[in-house]
Design a protein around this motif. Sequence first.
Motif: not given
Length: 369
Positions: A266-267, A278-283, A292-293
Motif C-alpha cells: 500500500k505504499g 527527514e523521510l519520504q512516505l508514499y501511500v 506522490g512522496f
Amino acid sequence: MIGVGLIGTGFMGKCHALAWNSVGTVFGDVPEIKLVHLGEANDELANKKGREFGFAKASGDWRAVVNDPEVDIVSVTSPNQFHPEMAIEALKAGKHVWCEKPMAPALVESRAMTDEARKSGKVAVLGYNYIQSPAFRHIRQLLDEKIIGDVNLVRIEMDEDFMADPEALFFWKHEAASGYGALDDFAVHPLSLVSKLFGRVSRVMCDMAKPYADRAVAGGGRRDVETYDIASVLMRLENGIAGTLLVNRSAWGRKGRIAIQIFGSKGSIVFDQERFNELQLYVTSDRPTEQGFRTILIAPQHKPYDRFIPAPGHGLGFNDLKTIECRELISRLEGKPAHIVDFDEGLEIERTVHAMARSFELSSWVEVR
C-alpha cells in the motif's frame, strides 16, 4: 552513580566521551555519571585525552581501566581486532560493556564475547547508534501500523568516500586482521536497521570487490590491500521479505549515506541519512490526483528529538544519536526495556556477515547459521 571507563580516544572514543558528558544534561533522569579512567596506547596520549575528555585518571595500559574498582562500565572503542580481548576481560572483571561495532573480525571471537556476557550476567551492548534516529523510530511505527501494507522488498545501501582516493595511504582497515572490509566495517550498520525493522536474515548471496589492489605505504613502497571496499548482497529474510544490501567505502561524493527503501502493498518509505532529519512516505490511500512522496520533517513529536530541540526542522546529528544510545544503555543498566543491540542480537548480525563472506567464497547462496 555510574563510574565510566573508556578505552580508545579516536573518532568513536570521542563520541562515547561526548555522550557520557551530555546524557545527563539532555535527559535529566539519569544517575550521576563519573568519568573515572581513560586508557590509550601510551601514557602521553592517555593523559592528553584524559584532560580533554574530562576523565579523573588516565593510563597507557587498557587493563588498568578494566581493573579499576571505581569503574562500573567500560566503553570499548579500540580498533576491531582488539574488541574481543578487551570486552571479555572487562566482563570477567565484573564490568558492564559498551563496545563499538563490529564485535570482532572472527565469528568464533564474537561467540566468545557473547558467551562471556551471558556467563557474567552483566549488560553488554554494541554501538549501533543509527537505530536511535527519531526518523528510524518513526519508520518502525509506520510499519507497525501497516501504513504501507505488507512489506515485500527492502533495499538498503551504505556508502562513504573515505577510501575512494587511490593515492590515500594504506592503513589498518586495509589489513585482513580488521575483518573483510566494507562487509563488516560497514554492512553491520544497515543490518542493524534490518534486524530492528524486520528480524533476522535467513539466506544470502554475496559478491565483493577491491577497487584498488594495493596502496602506498608511509615511508615508501606499496602494500597489497587485504580487504574489500565494495560488497553487493541479495538477501532473503526469515519472514519471506526479499532484500538487497549494497555497501561501498570508495564511493566518491557519498558522505555517511545510509539509504533504505521499503516497498509494501500500500505504499513505500524512503530514508537517506545524508538528509538525516527527514523521510519520504508514499501511500496509495491518497486520492490518485494527490499521490506522490511526501516529506516528513523530524520534529519534537518524533521522540526523543524533543529532549534536544523544542522546534521542528532544526535537526539532530550523529553525536546526538550516541547520546540517545547512552540513555538506552542506562535504561538497560536499570533493568528497564531498552532500544539497544546487545551481544546476543549483535552475534546474529555477525553470523549474517560471515555467511555473506562464505557466499562470496563459494559463489552461491548460503544459509545464515
